[in-house]
Design a protein around this motif. Structure first.
Motif, PDB file in Angstrom:
ATOM      1  N   ASP A 126      38.238  40.611  41.145  1.00 21.46           N
ATOM      2  CA  ASP A 126      37.929  41.339  42.375  1.00 21.46           C
ATOM      3  C   ASP A 126      37.354  40.427  43.450  1.00 21.46           C
ATOM      4  OD1 ASP A 126      38.790  43.634  41.143  1.00 21.46           O
ATOM      5  OD2 ASP A 126      36.786  44.282  40.537  1.00 21.46           O
ATOM      6  N   LEU A 127      36.846  39.269  43.049  1.00 21.61           N
ATOM      7  CA  LEU A 127      36.236  38.352  44.011  1.00 21.61           C
ATOM      8  C   LEU A 127      37.236  37.343  44.563  1.00 21.61           C
ATOM      9  CD1 LEU A 127      32.876  37.597  42.159  1.00 21.61           C
ATOM     10  CD2 LEU A 127      33.288  39.267  43.965  1.00 21.61           C
ATOM     11  N   VAL A 128      38.322  37.103  43.833  1.00 22.97           N
ATOM     12  CA  VAL A 128      39.317  36.121  44.282  1.00 22.97           C
ATOM     13  C   VAL A 128      39.965  36.624  45.573  1.00 22.97           C
ATOM     14  CG1 VAL A 128      41.497  34.997  43.720  1.00 22.97           C
ATOM     15  CG2 VAL A 128      39.745  35.286  41.958  1.00 22.97           C
ATOM     16  N   GLY A 129      40.026  35.746  46.554  1.00 24.54           N
ATOM     17  CA  GLY A 129      40.595  36.090  47.845  1.00 24.54           C
ATOM     18  C   GLY A 129      39.563  36.455  48.892  1.00 24.54           C
ATOM     19  N   ALA A 130      38.321  36.747  48.465  1.00 28.39           N
ATOM     20  CA  ALA A 130      37.265  37.062  49.421  1.00 28.39           C
ATOM     21  C   ALA A 130      36.819  35.787  50.130  1.00 28.39           C
ATOM     22  CB  ALA A 130      36.092  37.724  48.723  1.00 28.39           C
ATOM     23  N   ARG A 131      36.059  35.960  51.200  1.00 31.45           N
ATOM     24  CA  ARG A 131      35.622  34.825  52.006  1.00 31.45           C
ATOM     25  C   ARG A 131      34.104  34.713  51.970  1.00 31.45           C
ATOM     26  NH1 ARG A 131      39.686  33.028  55.550  1.00 31.45           N
ATOM     27  NH2 ARG A 131      38.096  31.916  56.720  1.00 31.45           N
TER      28      ARG A 131
END
Length: 645
Positions: free
Chosen positions: A383-388
């Protein structure tokens, strides 16, 4: 202050980067000048001096340079340079003897045979020393398969060049009236090509910064080979614009040989364990093979015969190519196996560590999060992959985090790989709570890598220890040290239009009797009740403290325009609260209080103000206890003794 520090860091990095670039530019310039001087010197000497004297002298100079450099290092590198020096010296001897054979072509007696034997010994020593030095360099480091691949690469290059040049060189070698002299001259070309092939193969086994010496050595061998070919290929060595080409090639090559060991990488261990070679390093071994095949095809189409030597050379190249492919395949299988084992090993370490490992791209986007994020933060890694960034960071800590990220990004853009950054910030977990996280941020091939650890328990323990250091354990009120600091702070921040701070010093009357009759537990209960009543009697901005035993204090601070009588009202409210009965189990203890007041005057210190309040408290006790007394303002340097009572 943080911005100023970051600005100084950026200025310092810019200055270091500028100095580094200037240093590299100056070093490259000095190396280029040295190589240019060697080339120009070779051409000039070829023009002004006879080749029969200049070339042997250049051999001697190159051998001396290699020997001197060999004395500055030890071990295999020093032995390699010594063998190279012997090879160069033997090459000079061979050059002189071949010239003698040409001069004594029609001489009779034993002199010509002796010269031929010595010439053969010279070329054998030259070839043996050079090849031994290069083989030693190729086997200095790395696995057995890597070493074998280096040697095969060298032979692919050298064998292909032999095959390409065989028709041209050997076809012309017997056209001069003295076949043995031509063949011995061809021996120098053989030595040049062998060493050239090994050098080209080894050049790509070194780190980029250490290739200068090897590159110059490759150029030197190319110049030497050109000079030697020009001596035996045409009937008469040619000249260009008055420059004897054969002598110029030999002299330029020898001067470059003398210079090469003093350049970066001249004494490096050539066996750099680099499994993934650059594309040009792989192609370098195959390009000569292609030319070899084309040369044989052209020779066959032109009707030329395929002799035994050509067949042997071409066959050896093909055999080396097949063996090399087998070595590469075996090495690839071994690397694949090691990679799988290593990946499993590191995957186990990453999956089982309690630290959260996060990889962030240069544009601050999360690329990878380790499984520890689930039990540290409560978030699933996917769920955290791709966040900034800044991801779930407390607003007060975002600037510090992003400054550290920006600094490391600038370092990466400037090709600086300095130490990482350590940042402490608060991160919001999935349950909404804030976790204190300590992260080490460093460079990563894909951007930046964060290694984060939840230090909330440690921070809580530190806060607790700091609280215990400045608070009373029984009542949880500030202790004497913290109270004195608060008083000093109030005196420093006071302005002329504000009412002065007031200190109340309180002592419980009758506490000793309760403690003696009912016990220390009952006394502690009275003290806790007194602390709660003190807190309830003052305003939110005031400070109450337990100074020790049954002594308490209060600091009253006033805003501008507050009436002076307010302090007296607070003191009376405290006195009323402290004189109420204290419940102790089924009993009630009667305890009163004596209160001393001291008002701050300009120039007074915190210790003097506390002392004045203490004196006023003793005055209240002397007056009959259970009352309030105000200390009359005096100059800060004036002190009275403690009254008896």
């Amino acid at each position: 202050m943080i911005q100023a520090s970051a600005g100084r860091d950026r200025i310092g990095r810019t200055a270091r980067l500028g100095r580094l670039r200037v240093t590299k530019a100056g070093q490259a310039l000095s190396e280029g000048v040295l190589v240019a001087v060697a080339v120009v010197a070779g051409v000039v000497v070829a023009v002004v001096a006879p080749a029969g004297i200049a070339v042997p002298a250049a051999h001697g100079a190159a051998a001396v340079s290699l020997l001197v450099r060999a004395r500055t290092v030890a071990g295999r590198v020093g032995l390699r340079l010594t063998l190279s020096a012997i090879s160069v010296a033997a090459g000079g001897l061979h050059y002189v003897l071949v010239d003698q054979m040409g001069a004594a072509r029609h001489a009779a007696g034993v002199f010509p045979p002796v010269v031929r034997v010595l010439a053969c010994v010279g070329i054998a020593a030259c070839l043996g020393g050079a090849v031994a030095a290069m083989v030693m360099a190729a086997t200095e480091n790395g696995t057995t398969l890597i070493r074998l691949r280096r040697l095969l690469d060298g032979w692919l290059i050298a064998g292909s060049l032999f095959t390409v040049g065989w028709v041209l060189l050997l076809h012309r070698a017997d056209r001069g009236g003295d076949g043995s002299a031509s063949f011995l001259g061809l021996g120098r070309v053989v030595a040049d090509i062998l060493v050239f092939g090994l050098l080209v193969a080894l050049r790509f086994c070194l780190p980029h910064a250490q290739r200068t010496a090897t590159t110059v050595a490759v150029l030197a061998l190319a110049a030497l080979a050109a000079g030697d070919v020009l001596r035996i290929l045409p009937s008469e060595p040619g000249a260009w614009d008055g420059i004897p080409l054969a002598a110029a090639g030999s002299l330029v090559g020898l001067f470059l040989v003398a210079v090469a060991p003093w350049l970066p990488g001249g004494v490096s261990v050539v066996g750099f364990n680099q499994r993934m070679m650059p594309v040009i390093g792989v192609v370098a071994a195959f390009v000569p093979v292609v030319f070899c095949a084309l040369a044989i095809a052209a020779h066959t189409v032109a009707g030329g015969p395929i002799d035994t030597v050509m067949s042997a050379l071409a066959g050896s190249v093909l055999l080396a190519l097949g063996v090399r492919q087998g070595v590469i395949h075996a090495d690839h299988l071994r690397i694949t196996h090691e990679s799988v084992v290593r990946e499993d090993h590191y995957r186990t370490l990453v999956d089982r560590t309690s630290d959260v490992i996060t990889i962030v791209s240069p544009d601050e986007r999360v690329l990878y999060v380790s499984p520890a994020a689930l039990w540290v933060y409560g978030y699933r890694p996917e769920d955290l992959v791709g966040a900034r960034l800044p991801l779930y960071t407390h607003p007060d800590d975002r600037e510090t985090l992003m400054q550290a990220v920006q600094i490391l990004r600038q370092d990466a853009e400037s090709d600086i790989r300095g130490p990482g950054r350590r940042v402490s910030c608060r991160v919001q977990g999935a349950d909404g709570s804030w976790r204190h996280v300590e992260s080490t941020i460093n460079h990563h091939p894909d951007g930046l890598i964060f290694i984060s650890r939840d230090v909330s328990e440690r921070v809580a323990q530190q806060v607790q220890l700091e609280h215990l250091a400045f608070h009373d354990a029984l009542t949880d009120l500030p202790n004497r040290a913290l109270f004195a600091d608060r008083v000093a702070h109030a005196l420093r921040k006071r302005t002329t239009d504000e009412a002065p701070p007031v200190v109340l010093f309180m002592d419980l009357d009758g506490f000793k009797e309760v403690n003696d009759s009912a016990g220390h537990a009952a006394g502690d209960t009275v003290l806790r009740h007194a602390a709660r009543r003190l807190r309830a009697s003052v305003r939110a901005g005031d400070t109450v403290a337990r100074l020790g035993g049954d002594e308490f204090a209060a600091l009253l601070e006033w805003e501008a325009g507050a009436p002076p009588s307010s302090a007296k009202e607070v003191a009376e409210r405290i006195l009323t609260a402290l004189t109420q009965p204290y419940p102790i189990g089924t009993m009630k203890a009667e305890v009163s209080a004596s209160i001393g007041m001291a008002v701050a005057v300009p120039g007074i210190t915190s210790d003097q103000l506390l002392h004045q309040a203490d004196l006023a408290m003793y005055a209240a006790k002397a007056a009959g206890k259970g009352r309030i007394r105000l200390h009359h303002a005096e100059p800060p340097h004036a002190h009275r003794g403690t009254p008896n009572g």
